[in-house]
Design a protein around this motif. Structure first.
Motif, PDB file in Angstrom:
ATOM      1  N   ILE A   1      -4.558   8.134   6.174  1.00 28.80           N
ATOM      2  CA  ILE A   1      -5.230   8.535   7.412  1.00 28.80           C
ATOM      3  C   ILE A   1      -6.213   7.455   7.869  1.00 28.80           C
ATOM      4  CG2 ILE A   1      -6.843  10.198   8.422  1.00 28.80           C
ATOM      5  CD1 ILE A   1      -5.537  12.333   6.636  1.00 28.80           C
TER       6      ILE A   1
ATOM      7  N   PHE B   1      -5.085   2.354  14.961  1.00 28.00           N
ATOM      8  CA  PHE B   1      -5.288   2.873  16.319  1.00 28.00           C
ATOM      9  C   PHE B   1      -6.476   2.196  16.994  1.00 28.00           C
ATOM     10  CE2 PHE B   1      -7.423   5.908  19.157  1.00 28.00           C
ATOM     11  CZ  PHE B   1      -6.401   6.140  20.066  1.00 28.00           C
ATOM     12  N   PHE B   2      -7.596   2.137  16.280  1.00 29.79           N
ATOM     13  CA  PHE B   2      -8.791   1.556  16.890  1.00 29.79           C
ATOM     14  C   PHE B   2      -8.630   0.049  17.118  1.00 29.79           C
ATOM     15  CE2 PHE B   2     -10.796   5.515  15.705  1.00 29.79           C
ATOM     16  CZ  PHE B   2     -11.791   5.679  16.667  1.00 29.79           C
TER      17      PHE B   2
ATOM     18  N   PRO C   1     -13.121   1.115   7.557  1.00 28.57           N
ATOM     19  CA  PRO C   1     -11.836   1.571   6.996  1.00 28.57           C
ATOM     20  C   PRO C   1     -11.275   0.712   5.869  1.00 28.57           C
ATOM     21  CG  PRO C   1     -11.807   1.819   9.370  1.00 28.57           C
ATOM     22  CD  PRO C   1     -13.031   1.048   9.035  1.00 28.57           C
TER      23      PRO C   1
ATOM     24  N   ALA D   1      -5.981   5.293  11.264  1.00 26.65           N
ATOM     25  CA  ALA D   1      -7.095   5.316  12.213  1.00 26.65           C
ATOM     26  C   ALA D   1      -7.526   3.903  12.571  1.00 26.65           C
ATOM     27  CB  ALA D   1      -8.268   6.094  11.616  1.00 26.65           C
ATOM     28  N   GLN D   2      -7.579   3.019  11.587  1.00 25.91           N
ATOM     29  CA  GLN D   2      -7.962   1.634  11.853  1.00 25.91           C
ATOM     30  C   GLN D   2      -6.922   0.931  12.726  1.00 25.91           C
ATOM     31  OE1 GLN D   2     -10.425   0.001  12.068  1.00 25.91           O
ATOM     32  NE2 GLN D   2     -10.614  -1.799  10.750  1.00 25.91           N
TER      33      GLN D   2
END
Length: 201
Positions: free
Chosen positions: A38, A45-46, A57, A42-43
């Motif tokens: 996860i 995506f960012f 992350p 998330a990293q």
């Protein structure tokens, strides 16, 4: 006869304890693995969608990876033994394979004992007192105060993993000693295991 029963009793008791500890370790390790995935997603995506990478992350995923490895590797060892060496051991007569397994496990216990002391010194020494660069956790219920995670929390994964490996190695050593004594049938089976002492009759 009394010594044989004592070895078998200690081995079965240690096996029950190891089994319980490793079940908990697998659940926590699997949770760490899921969280790591996860965090990495998330990293991604960012970084690539929003164009603004987060600072924490990479360190968080490294932290989770270390703990998942430390908690799950002992299960792999307990069930699979020495993967490469097993291929040779199984070509040997059973008695020779068992003696070789005892020698290898004795050597491994010595190495793990050294590693355990290294892990302890890393957790309790000066290196463990430093803080991680970007990993923070809440220190209050209202989430108003956050503190950096000490590096000792990351290094503890080494200590816990080695301690579990040491317990498993001792159990496997006792199992092989019991087999040498002819008490194989009195030993409790290890679930989904590949026996370390294989070989032909």
């Amino acid at each position: 006869m009394h010594r044989m029963r004592l070895v078998v009793a200690i081995c079965n008791g240690l096996g029950f304890m190891n089994g319980s500890l490793l079940v908990a370790g697998r659940w926590v390790g699997a949770a760490c693995m899921g969280l790591m995935v996860i965090v990495i997603l998330a990293q991604v995506f960012f970084r690539y969608v929003l164009g603004s990478a987060l600072a924490w992350p990479e360190e968080a995923s490294r932290f989770l990876m270390l703990w998942s490895t430390g908690l799950m590797a002992p299960t792999a060892f307990r069930r699979g033994g020495f993967v490469a060496i097993d291929m040779v051991v199984r070509l040997l007569p059973r008695a020779v394979a068992t003696v070789l397994s005892v020698l290898l496990l004795g050597l491994m216990i010595s190495v793990l004992w050294v590693a355990l002391n290294i892990g302890w010194s890393e957790v309790t020494g000066i290196g463990g007192r430093f803080e991680t660069d970007s990993l923070r956790v809440p220190a209050s219920f209202d989430l108003s105060v956050w503190v950096k995670v000490p590096k000792s929390a990351m290094m503890a994964s080494l200590l816990v993993g080695v301690a579990l490996l040491l317990l498993v190695a001792v159990e496997l050593l006792l199992r092989n000693l019991a087999i040498l004594m002819g008490r194989r049938d009195d030993l409790r089976d290890i679930p989904e295991t590949v026996q370390l002492a294989g070989g032909a009759e």
